[in-house]
Design an enzyme around this catalytic site. Structure first.
Site, PDB file in Angstrom:
ATOM      1  N   LEU A  77       0.817  -1.188   0.118  1.00 49.71           N
ATOM      2  CA  LEU A  77      -0.032   0.111  -0.046  1.00 49.71           C
ATOM      3  C   LEU A  77       0.880   1.479   0.061  1.00 49.71           C
ATOM      4  O   LEU A  77       1.711   1.512   0.708  1.00 49.71           O
ATOM      5  CB  LEU A  77      -0.906   0.073   1.295  1.00 49.71           C
ATOM      6  CG  LEU A  77      -1.768  -1.310   1.421  1.00 49.71           C
ATOM      7  CD1 LEU A  77      -2.583  -0.858   2.765  1.00 49.71           C
ATOM      8  CD2 LEU A  77      -2.362  -1.544   0.272  1.00 49.71           C
ATOM      9  N   CYS A  78       0.309   2.147  -0.836  1.00 47.38           N
ATOM     10  CA  CYS A  78       1.220   3.405  -0.822  1.00 47.38           C
ATOM     11  C   CYS A  78       1.280   4.107   0.360  1.00 47.38           C
ATOM     12  O   CYS A  78       0.032   4.339   0.863  1.00 47.38           O
ATOM     13  CB  CYS A  78       0.980   4.388  -1.933  1.00 47.38           C
ATOM     14  SG  CYS A  78       1.448   6.022  -1.822  1.00 47.38           S
ATOM     15  N   VAL A  79       2.319   4.612   1.032  1.00 50.03           N
ATOM     16  CA  VAL A  79       2.085   5.073   2.346  1.00 50.03           C
ATOM     17  C   VAL A  79       1.293   6.570   2.375  1.00 50.03           C
ATOM     18  O   VAL A  79       0.695   6.763   3.342  1.00 50.03           O
ATOM     19  CB  VAL A  79       3.740   5.320   3.048  1.00 50.03           C
ATOM     20  CG1 VAL A  79       4.464   6.134   2.203  1.00 50.03           C
ATOM     21  CG2 VAL A  79       3.580   5.943   4.368  1.00 50.03           C
TER      22      VAL A  79
END
Lengths: 130, 126, 100
Positions: A77-79
């Site tokens: 997941l993109c932070v």
């Protein structure tokens, strides 16, 4: 062949997540390697372990976790997108002083660099989104 | 910031076809471009269809509370992102011309932009 | 090069834009709501036929079936593929442009 997959939409809201799942399943069955699955925009919501869909419906986050366990997938997941949308792992919980975390097993939170790296390392890059 | 040390340089193209503000796609796409700049890849941005609205000058989001990320386009050259292409057909269909845009771009018809597609290796669409 | 489209052509002009970019030898795959683009009797039928000399058109079968459509609803020369065929298209083409 190494495939990189980008998923830009949340579960249930849009078909993108289901299409990506079916594609990845088929790619693995055909002997391809999934280098990474990167979740961006509302796509990060695929990684919540708190979803409780009706029993007669598919459980999208669990389905990802199970597929990842079976085939050792790298689910990222993109932070930045995750922080905006309240997707939190243990590290993010501590760093941002939150009272809980909600990330499902086999998902991890990391930077956008992981997407670029997938673009560089994978033989094929495919996006499922709106 | 994460650095890529693979030594591989690929030609990335970011195809932007969505208008700003109504949805977050354009804004978060720009965040990808900024991060990607650290990887020293060959980067080009193409603005097609409603994506050309992202570059309209004079955007002011004070009244709608969203972030005015349009200013960031002007800073892209500091990140060595210098290849910005706008599709002529899309611009004209929307009654816009080069003077309406906030940054220096190259305006090309689809017949020329096609060549950029031919040369590109990794496609990201937002 | 493979192009994928996932929107109904009545909702978004992805097909029209894609046809400006797809070159001789390209493949276009309709998935999700884009399956409506290759049905019979629409205003887009002619656009597809005009390009069929240079471009090969595919549609994802499971998305077609989900929407109550089958081969009999399609315009001419559209090849139906399953997910395995989708994977093969991505593998066979050096790059994929997903018109989102």
């Amino acid at each position: 062949m190494k495939f990189g997959v980008l998923i830009n939409e949340g579960p249930y809201q849009h078909q993108a997540s289901d299409s990506a799942y079916k594609f990845i399943e088929a790619a693995i069955a055909e002997g391809h390697e999934i280098y990474r699955v990167f979740f961006y925009h509302d796509g990060v919501n695929n990684g919540t372990r708190l979803a409780t869909p009706p029993q007669d419906d598919r459980h999208i986050p669990n389905r990802w976790t199970e597929l990842a366990e079976k085939h050792n997938l790298d689910l990222v997941l993109c932070v930045a997108a995750a922080q905006r949308r309240g997707m939190v792992d243990q590290g993010e919980m501590e760093r941002n002083k939150k009272d809980a975390n909600n990330i499902a097993d086999k998902f991890r939170i990391s930077g956008l660099g992981q997407l670029i790296e997938a673009g560089i390392q994978a033989d094929r890059m495919i996006t499922f989104g709106d | 910031m994460e650095e890529q040390e693979s030594g591989i340089i690929k030609k990335f193209i970011y195809v932007n076809r969505k208008a700003p503000h109504g949805t977050i796609y354009a804004h978060e796409a720009l965040e990808v471009v900024l991060i990607a700049a650290a990887f020293e890849q060959d980067v080009a941005l193409a603005f097609i269809d409603d994506g050309v609205y992202q570059l309209k000058k004079g955007q002011n989001t004070d009244g709608i509370a969203t972030k005015n990320f349009s200013k960031t386009f002007g800073a892209l050259d500091m990140y060595d992102v210098e290849k910005l292409y706008v599709e002529k057909e899309s611009l004209e269909a929307r009654g816009l011309s080069e003077e309406d845009l906030s940054v220096d771009v190259e305006i090309l018809p689809a017949s020329d932009l096609k060549n950029l597609f031919n040369e590109s290796e990794v496609f990201f669409n937002f | 090069m493979l192009h994928t489209i996932n929107k109904s052509p009545f909702e978004k002009d992805s097909l029209t834009t894609c046809l400006r970019y797809a070159q001789k030898g390209a493949s276009i795959l309709f998935i999700e709501d884009a399956v409506y683009a290759c049905t019979k009797g629409t205003q887009f039928e002619k656009d597809i036929h005009d390009h069929q000399g240079d471009i090969k058109f595919y549609v994802l079968g499971p998305d077609l079936e989900a929407r109550g459509l089958d081969n009999s609803n399609l315009t001419t020369n559209i090849e139906i593929v399953d997910y395995k065929g989708f994977v093969k298209l991505v593998a066979d083409n050096e790059k994929t442009q997903n018109w989102l």
